[in-house]
Scaffold this motif. Structure first.
Motif, PDB file in Angstrom:
ATOM      1  N   PRO A 114       4.854 -19.888  -4.957  1.00 29.28           N
ATOM      2  CA  PRO A 114       4.988 -18.905  -3.874  1.00 29.28           C
ATOM      3  C   PRO A 114       4.346 -17.579  -4.252  1.00 29.28           C
ATOM      4  CG  PRO A 114       7.065 -20.052  -4.242  1.00 29.28           C
ATOM      5  CD  PRO A 114       6.163 -20.450  -5.370  1.00 29.28           C
ATOM      6  N   ASN A 115       3.735 -16.927  -3.266  1.00 28.74           N
ATOM      7  CA  ASN A 115       3.070 -15.652  -3.516  1.00 28.74           C
ATOM      8  C   ASN A 115       4.109 -14.544  -3.639  1.00 28.74           C
ATOM      9  OD1 ASN A 115       0.881 -13.699  -3.608  1.00 28.74           O
ATOM     10  ND2 ASN A 115       1.550 -13.125  -1.545  1.00 28.74           N
ATOM     11  N   THR A 116       3.941 -13.696  -4.649  1.00 29.99           N
ATOM     12  CA  THR A 116       4.840 -12.557  -4.854  1.00 29.99           C
ATOM     13  C   THR A 116       4.067 -11.262  -5.095  1.00 29.99           C
ATOM     14  OG1 THR A 116       4.948 -13.043  -7.241  1.00 29.99           O
ATOM     15  CG2 THR A 116       6.672 -14.008  -5.824  1.00 29.99           C
ATOM     16  N   GLN A 117       2.759 -11.298  -4.910  1.00 38.96           N
ATOM     17  CA  GLN A 117       1.935 -10.133  -5.242  1.00 38.96           C
ATOM     18  C   GLN A 117       1.882  -9.154  -4.065  1.00 38.96           C
ATOM     19  OE1 GLN A 117      -1.906 -11.009  -6.850  1.00 38.96           O
ATOM     20  NE2 GLN A 117      -2.701  -8.939  -6.514  1.00 38.96           N
ATOM     21  N   PRO A 118       2.367  -7.921  -4.266  1.00 41.92           N
ATOM     22  CA  PRO A 118       2.302  -6.918  -3.186  1.00 41.92           C
ATOM     23  C   PRO A 118       0.893  -6.338  -3.056  1.00 41.92           C
ATOM     24  CG  PRO A 118       3.301  -5.962  -5.134  1.00 41.92           C
ATOM     25  CD  PRO A 118       3.057  -7.410  -5.460  1.00 41.92           C
ATOM     26  N   VAL A 119       0.543  -5.917  -1.853  1.00 38.95           N
ATOM     27  CA  VAL A 119      -0.777  -5.341  -1.601  1.00 38.95           C
ATOM     28  C   VAL A 119      -0.638  -4.074  -0.768  1.00 38.95           C
ATOM     29  CG1 VAL A 119      -1.936  -7.575  -1.692  1.00 38.95           C
ATOM     30  CG2 VAL A 119      -1.116  -6.705   0.511  1.00 38.95           C
ATOM     31  N   ARG A 120      -1.703  -3.281  -0.779  1.00 31.47           N
ATOM     32  CA  ARG A 120      -1.834  -2.140   0.121  1.00 31.47           C
ATOM     33  C   ARG A 120      -2.853  -2.513   1.173  1.00 31.47           C
ATOM     34  NH1 ARG A 120      -2.840   3.326  -3.181  1.00 31.47           N
ATOM     35  NH2 ARG A 120      -2.466   4.137  -1.075  1.00 31.47           N
ATOM     36  N   GLY A 125      -8.887   3.934  -3.222  1.00 30.95           N
ATOM     37  CA  GLY A 125      -9.638   3.772  -4.449  1.00 30.95           C
ATOM     38  C   GLY A 125     -10.553   2.565  -4.475  1.00 30.95           C
ATOM     39  N   ARG A 126     -10.534   1.779  -3.411  1.00 28.30           N
ATOM     40  CA  ARG A 126     -11.371   0.584  -3.346  1.00 28.30           C
ATOM     41  C   ARG A 126     -12.348   0.683  -2.175  1.00 28.30           C
ATOM     42  NH1 ARG A 126      -9.836  -3.548  -6.374  1.00 28.30           N
ATOM     43  NH2 ARG A 126     -10.921  -5.011  -5.012  1.00 28.30           N
ATOM     44  N   PRO A 127     -13.409  -0.105  -2.167  1.00 32.24           N
ATOM     45  CA  PRO A 127     -14.372  -0.067  -1.041  1.00 32.24           C
ATOM     46  C   PRO A 127     -13.683  -0.373   0.289  1.00 32.24           C
ATOM     47  CG  PRO A 127     -15.263  -1.315  -2.892  1.00 32.24           C
ATOM     48  CD  PRO A 127     -13.825  -1.042  -3.223  1.00 32.24           C
ATOM     49  N   VAL A 128     -14.183   0.244   1.352  1.00 24.66           N
ATOM     50  CA  VAL A 128     -13.569   0.055   2.666  1.00 24.66           C
ATOM     51  C   VAL A 128     -13.611  -1.410   3.100  1.00 24.66           C
ATOM     52  CG1 VAL A 128     -15.701   0.489   3.954  1.00 24.66           C
ATOM     53  CG2 VAL A 128     -13.482   0.994   5.012  1.00 24.66           C
ATOM     54  N   THR A 129     -14.572  -2.156   2.583  1.00 27.75           N
ATOM     55  CA  THR A 129     -14.694  -3.570   2.943  1.00 27.75           C
ATOM     56  C   THR A 129     -13.573  -4.416   2.361  1.00 27.75           C
ATOM     57  OG1 THR A 129     -16.210  -3.828   1.071  1.00 27.75           O
ATOM     58  CG2 THR A 129     -17.190  -3.506   3.253  1.00 27.75           C
ATOM     59  N   ASP A 130     -12.735  -3.828   1.500  1.00 28.36           N
ATOM     60  CA  ASP A 130     -11.625  -4.580   0.912  1.00 28.36           C
ATOM     61  C   ASP A 130     -10.317  -4.376   1.662  1.00 28.36           C
ATOM     62  OD1 ASP A 130     -13.258  -5.581  -1.014  1.00 28.36           O
ATOM     63  OD2 ASP A 130     -12.604  -4.227  -2.620  1.00 28.36           O
TER      64      ASP A 130
END
Length: 224
Positions: A114-120, A125-130
């Motif tokens: 099961p996925n447990t990785q949180p994201v923003r 701080g990352r390219p807009v394409t991400d």
């Protein structure tokens, strides 16, 4: 796009979709976001479960009020307009969720856990394409923009006045009417019934479709 697929309803909607495992769980990538399936597939059926049309009429003295209703239940619509607005960050949805942090997508990692990785959703701080809406391209994942086209529409409303005449004319009827007065729907687009560029066979595809116009008019009929 619409397609004829063996074993499916005529004119189903095909498009991009999320990559899933054999149990139907979305597969989440190493960065915590769902992966796109490289193969397009059936994502919606634009054919409604049923359509009910009703007519109501009431009269009082020389006046008659007519109402024409239409209730459509079921039928999928691809909201491509919403997808593009999300991509460019011009939608209410992207504005409201842009600051989301610590979000965990439901699904399984590529190793089956099961996925447990949180994201923003948007990381400065990352390219807009991400970010959440641009990473999948101009139209996003089409599967994510399939909505139900259920609606109740007041197609026509007309008020008539019948006047009795003398001599050469038996009667004269004056009618004021409005077509497509209002619609009640949970669909986020303009109108779930509009056709793509007004072309036949495009039911269920909404890509900046123009809303259905209201028509106002007046009729006069004379009976000799």
């Amino acid at each position: 796009h619409k397609a004829v697929v063996q074993g499916e309803a005529f004119g189903v909607i095909r498009g991009s979709r999320f990559l899933r495992d054999g149990a139907g769980n979305r597969i989440i990538g190493a960065d915590g976001f769902p992966l796109a399936d490289p193969v397009k597939g059936v994502i919606g059926n634009p054919i409604p479960d049923f359509v009910v049309k009703m007519n109501n009429s009431t009269s009082w003295k020389m006046f008659t009020l007519n109402l024409d209703w239409e209730w459509k239940k079921g039928g999928d619509v691809w909201n491509g307009t919403q997808a593009v607005l999300d991509y460019y960050g011009r939608s209410e949805n992207s504005a409201r969720l842009r600051g989301t942090t610590g979000y965990v997508f439901e699904g399984v990692r590529q190793d089956g856990h099961p996925n447990t990785q949180p994201v923003r959703f948007y990381d400065e701080g990352r390219p807009v394409t991400d970010n959440r809406w641009t990473r999948y391209g101009h139209g996003g994942i089409a599967e994510e923009y399939i909505e139900k086209g259920d609606h109740l529409r007041l197609n026509n409303i007309g008020l008539s006045c019948k006047l009795k005449m003398k001599k050469y004319l038996k009667s004269m009827t004056l009618t004021a009417y409005v077509h497509n007065l209002m619609i009640w729907t949970a669909y986020d687009g303009a109108d779930p019934d509009r056709l793509l560029q007004d072309q036949p066979g495009t039911q269920g595809l909404d890509f900046f479709n123009i809303p259905t116009a209201k028509t106002f008019g007046f009729n006069m009929s004379i009976q000799f």
